[in-house]
Design a protein around this motif. Structure first.
Motif, PDB file in Angstrom:
ATOM      1  N   ALA A 174      61.138  60.369  14.125  1.00 39.62           N
ATOM      2  CA  ALA A 174      61.732  59.264  13.373  1.00 39.62           C
ATOM      3  C   ALA A 174      62.280  58.178  14.296  1.00 39.62           C
ATOM      4  O   ALA A 174      62.842  57.190  13.836  1.00 39.62           O
ATOM      5  CB  ALA A 174      62.854  59.790  12.472  1.00 39.62           C
ATOM      6  N   GLY A 175      62.122  58.373  15.604  1.00 37.87           N
ATOM      7  CA  GLY A 175      62.628  57.394  16.548  1.00 37.87           C
ATOM      8  C   GLY A 175      64.109  57.534  16.835  1.00 37.87           C
ATOM      9  O   GLY A 175      64.710  56.642  17.437  1.00 37.87           O
ATOM     10  N   GLU A 176      64.705  58.640  16.399  1.00 36.52           N
ATOM     11  CA  GLU A 176      66.124  58.894  16.642  1.00 36.52           C
ATOM     12  C   GLU A 176      66.270  59.775  17.884  1.00 36.52           C
ATOM     13  O   GLU A 176      65.331  60.465  18.282  1.00 36.52           O
ATOM     14  CB  GLU A 176      66.741  59.615  15.443  1.00 36.52           C
ATOM     15  N   VAL A 177      67.455  59.731  18.475  1.00 36.73           N
ATOM     16  CA  VAL A 177      67.694  60.574  19.644  1.00 36.73           C
ATOM     17  C   VAL A 177      67.596  62.038  19.227  1.00 36.73           C
ATOM     18  O   VAL A 177      68.309  62.506  18.347  1.00 36.73           O
ATOM     19  CB  VAL A 177      69.075  60.286  20.271  1.00 36.73           C
ATOM     20  N   GLY A 178      66.667  62.756  19.839  1.00 40.82           N
ATOM     21  CA  GLY A 178      66.462  64.162  19.520  1.00 40.82           C
ATOM     22  C   GLY A 178      67.028  65.091  20.569  1.00 40.82           C
ATOM     23  O   GLY A 178      67.226  66.272  20.333  1.00 40.82           O
ATOM     24  N   GLY A 179      67.322  64.550  21.740  1.00 43.25           N
ATOM     25  CA  GLY A 179      67.874  65.368  22.815  1.00 43.25           C
ATOM     26  C   GLY A 179      68.391  64.505  23.939  1.00 43.25           C
ATOM     27  O   GLY A 179      67.933  63.381  24.150  1.00 43.25           O
ATOM     28  N   ILE A 180      69.388  65.031  24.627  1.00 42.83           N
ATOM     29  CA  ILE A 180      69.966  64.338  25.772  1.00 42.83           C
ATOM     30  C   ILE A 180      70.131  65.355  26.895  1.00 42.83           C
ATOM     31  O   ILE A 180      70.631  66.453  26.670  1.00 42.83           O
ATOM     32  CB  ILE A 180      71.345  63.737  25.430  1.00 42.83           C
ATOM     33  N   ARG A 181      69.709  64.987  28.092  1.00 43.21           N
ATOM     34  CA  ARG A 181      69.933  65.807  29.288  1.00 43.21           C
ATOM     35  C   ARG A 181      70.653  64.934  30.305  1.00 43.21           C
ATOM     36  O   ARG A 181      70.263  63.786  30.527  1.00 43.21           O
ATOM     37  CB  ARG A 181      68.629  66.279  29.904  1.00 43.21           C
ATOM     38  N   ILE A 182      71.694  65.475  30.900  1.00 41.78           N
ATOM     39  CA  ILE A 182      72.431  64.749  31.923  1.00 41.78           C
ATOM     40  C   ILE A 182      72.461  65.617  33.173  1.00 41.78           C
ATOM     41  O   ILE A 182      72.882  66.769  33.136  1.00 41.78           O
ATOM     42  CB  ILE A 182      73.859  64.407  31.456  1.00 41.78           C
ATOM     43  N   LEU A 183      71.992  65.057  34.281  1.00 41.63           N
ATOM     44  CA  LEU A 183      71.969  65.758  35.558  1.00 41.63           C
ATOM     45  C   LEU A 183      72.822  64.959  36.537  1.00 41.63           C
ATOM     46  O   LEU A 183      72.880  63.733  36.461  1.00 41.63           O
ATOM     47  CB  LEU A 183      70.533  65.850  36.074  1.00 41.63           C
ATOM     48  N   THR A 184      73.487  65.668  37.453  1.00 43.78           N
ATOM     49  CA  THR A 184      74.311  64.982  38.436  1.00 43.78           C
ATOM     50  C   THR A 184      74.018  65.508  39.838  1.00 43.78           C
ATOM     51  O   THR A 184      73.574  66.645  40.004  1.00 43.78           O
ATOM     52  CB  THR A 184      75.812  65.172  38.148  1.00 43.78           C
ATOM     53  N   ARG A 185      74.309  64.678  40.827  1.00 43.34           N
ATOM     54  CA  ARG A 185      74.206  65.085  42.216  1.00 43.34           C
ATOM     55  C   ARG A 185      75.060  64.163  43.066  1.00 43.34           C
ATOM     56  O   ARG A 185      75.402  63.064  42.598  1.00 43.34           O
ATOM     57  CB  ARG A 185      72.761  65.078  42.691  1.00 43.34           C
ATOM     58  N   PRO A 186      75.458  64.454  44.248  1.00 48.14           N
ATOM     59  CA  PRO A 186      75.322  65.738  44.922  1.00 48.14           C
ATOM     60  C   PRO A 186      76.288  66.760  44.332  1.00 48.14           C
ATOM     61  O   PRO A 186      77.299  66.408  43.719  1.00 48.14           O
ATOM     62  CB  PRO A 186      75.660  65.444  46.380  1.00 48.14           C
ATOM     63  N   TRP A 187      75.986  68.039  44.521  1.00 47.43           N
ATOM     64  CA  TRP A 187      76.746  69.107  43.880  1.00 47.43           C
ATOM     65  C   TRP A 187      78.222  69.078  44.269  1.00 47.43           C
ATOM     66  O   TRP A 187      79.090  69.291  43.429  1.00 47.43           O
ATOM     67  CB  TRP A 187      76.143  70.475  44.178  1.00 47.43           C
ATOM     68  N   LEU A 188      78.563  68.854  45.526  1.00 50.82           N
ATOM     69  CA  LEU A 188      79.964  68.912  45.938  1.00 50.82           C
ATOM     70  C   LEU A 188      80.812  67.854  45.230  1.00 50.82           C
ATOM     71  O   LEU A 188      81.952  68.112  44.853  1.00 50.82           O
ATOM     72  CB  LEU A 188      80.092  68.780  47.456  1.00 50.82           C
ATOM     73  N   VAL A 189      80.263  66.669  45.017  1.00 50.71           N
ATOM     74  CA  VAL A 189      80.992  65.631  44.284  1.00 50.71           C
ATOM     75  C   VAL A 189      81.054  65.992  42.804  1.00 50.71           C
ATOM     76  O   VAL A 189      82.086  65.828  42.154  1.00 50.71           O
ATOM     77  CB  VAL A 189      80.343  64.245  44.499  1.00 50.71           C
ATOM     78  N   THR A 190      79.968  66.529  42.255  1.00 49.71           N
ATOM     79  CA  THR A 190      79.955  66.970  40.862  1.00 49.71           C
ATOM     80  C   THR A 190      80.999  68.059  40.635  1.00 49.71           C
ATOM     81  O   THR A 190      81.714  68.049  39.639  1.00 49.71           O
ATOM     82  CB  THR A 190      78.553  67.483  40.479  1.00 49.71           C
ATOM     83  N   ALA A 191      81.094  69.005  41.570  1.00 51.40           N
ATOM     84  CA  ALA A 191      82.065  70.087  41.442  1.00 51.40           C
ATOM     85  C   ALA A 191      83.489  69.546  41.458  1.00 51.40           C
ATOM     86  O   ALA A 191      84.344  69.983  40.671  1.00 51.40           O
ATOM     87  CB  ALA A 191      81.862  71.104  42.560  1.00 51.40           C
ATOM     88  N   GLN A 192      83.780  68.590  42.319  1.00 54.43           N
ATOM     89  CA  GLN A 192      85.120  68.005  42.363  1.00 54.43           C
ATOM     90  C   GLN A 192      85.410  67.235  41.080  1.00 54.43           C
ATOM     91  O   GLN A 192      86.519  67.301  40.543  1.00 54.43           O
ATOM     92  CB  GLN A 192      85.257  67.087  43.582  1.00 54.43           C
ATOM     93  N   PHE A 193      84.424  66.526  40.566  1.00 55.74           N
ATOM     94  CA  PHE A 193      84.582  65.792  39.309  1.00 55.74           C
ATOM     95  C   PHE A 193      84.871  66.767  38.168  1.00 55.74           C
ATOM     96  O   PHE A 193      85.764  66.553  37.355  1.00 55.74           O
ATOM     97  CB  PHE A 193      83.317  64.979  39.020  1.00 55.74           C
ATOM     98  N   ARG A 194      84.137  67.878  38.129  1.00 59.54           N
ATOM     99  CA  ARG A 194      84.340  68.888  37.083  1.00 59.54           C
ATOM    100  C   ARG A 194      85.754  69.464  37.152  1.00 59.54           C
ATOM    101  O   ARG A 194      86.413  69.637  36.140  1.00 59.54           O
ATOM    102  CB  ARG A 194      83.319  70.017  37.233  1.00 59.54           C
ATOM    103  N   LYS A 195      86.226  69.743  38.353  1.00 58.75           N
ATOM    104  CA  LYS A 195      87.572  70.283  38.523  1.00 58.75           C
ATOM    105  C   LYS A 195      88.623  69.285  38.025  1.00 58.75           C
ATOM    106  O   LYS A 195      89.576  69.665  37.342  1.00 58.75           O
ATOM    107  CB  LYS A 195      87.805  70.618  39.996  1.00 58.75           C
ATOM    108  N   SER A 196      88.432  68.014  38.322  1.00 57.35           N
ATOM    109  CA  SER A 196      89.365  66.986  37.857  1.00 57.35           C
ATOM    110  C   SER A 196      89.333  66.853  36.339  1.00 57.35           C
ATOM    111  O   SER A 196      90.377  66.707  35.699  1.00 57.35           O
ATOM    112  CB  SER A 196      89.025  65.639  38.495  1.00 57.35           C
ATOM    113  N   MET A 197      88.127  66.898  35.753  1.00 65.69           N
ATOM    114  CA  MET A 197      88.014  66.802  34.299  1.00 65.69           C
ATOM    115  C   MET A 197      88.647  68.018  33.612  1.00 65.69           C
ATOM    116  O   MET A 197      89.278  67.897  32.569  1.00 65.69           O
ATOM    117  CB  MET A 197      86.551  66.662  33.871  1.00 65.69           C
ATOM    118  N   TYR A 198      88.504  69.199  34.217  1.00 64.02           N
ATOM    119  CA  TYR A 198      89.125  70.389  33.659  1.00 64.02           C
ATOM    120  C   TYR A 198      90.641  70.222  33.611  1.00 64.02           C
ATOM    121  O   TYR A 198      91.275  70.521  32.598  1.00 64.02           O
ATOM    122  CB  TYR A 198      88.766  71.641  34.459  1.00 64.02           C
ATOM    123  N   ALA A 199      91.218  69.713  34.681  1.00 62.71           N
ATOM    124  CA  ALA A 199      92.670  69.512  34.719  1.00 62.71           C
ATOM    125  C   ALA A 199      93.132  68.572  33.609  1.00 62.71           C
ATOM    126  O   ALA A 199      94.184  68.777  33.007  1.00 62.71           O
ATOM    127  CB  ALA A 199      93.082  68.978  36.089  1.00 62.71           C
TER     128      ALA A 199
END
Length: 72
Positions: A24-49
């Motif tokens: 139908a032309g609507e969003v059927g799925g979304i994938r989000i990938l991040t890199r580099p892992w060490l920065v992603t891990a620090q971002f995740r820790k900050s978001m958790y807090a």
């Protein structure tokens, strides 16, 4: 879509967002990938807090919500 963001003191985190459409032309799925892992891990820790009291525990997958998943 590719986005470069600055995280925690100028570290660059790259986000790649892939949107797929259904018949139908609507969003059927979304994938989000991040890199580099060490920065992603620090971002995740900050978001958790910031969000640990708002989001349910299932949102924070991994062995320990307080620490990012370690790379080998």
């Amino acid at each position: 879509m590719v986005i470069d963001e600055y995280v925690d003191g100028g570290h660059v985190q790259q986000l790649v967002e892939i949107f797929t459409l259904n018949d139908a032309g609507e969003v059927g799925g979304i994938r989000i990938l991040t890199r580099p892992w060490l920065v992603t891990a620090q971002f995740r820790k900050s978001m958790y807090a910031l969000l640990k009291d708002t989001l349910v525990p299932e949102f924070w997958e991994g062995p320990d919500e307080e620490e990012p998943v370690r790379t080998p």
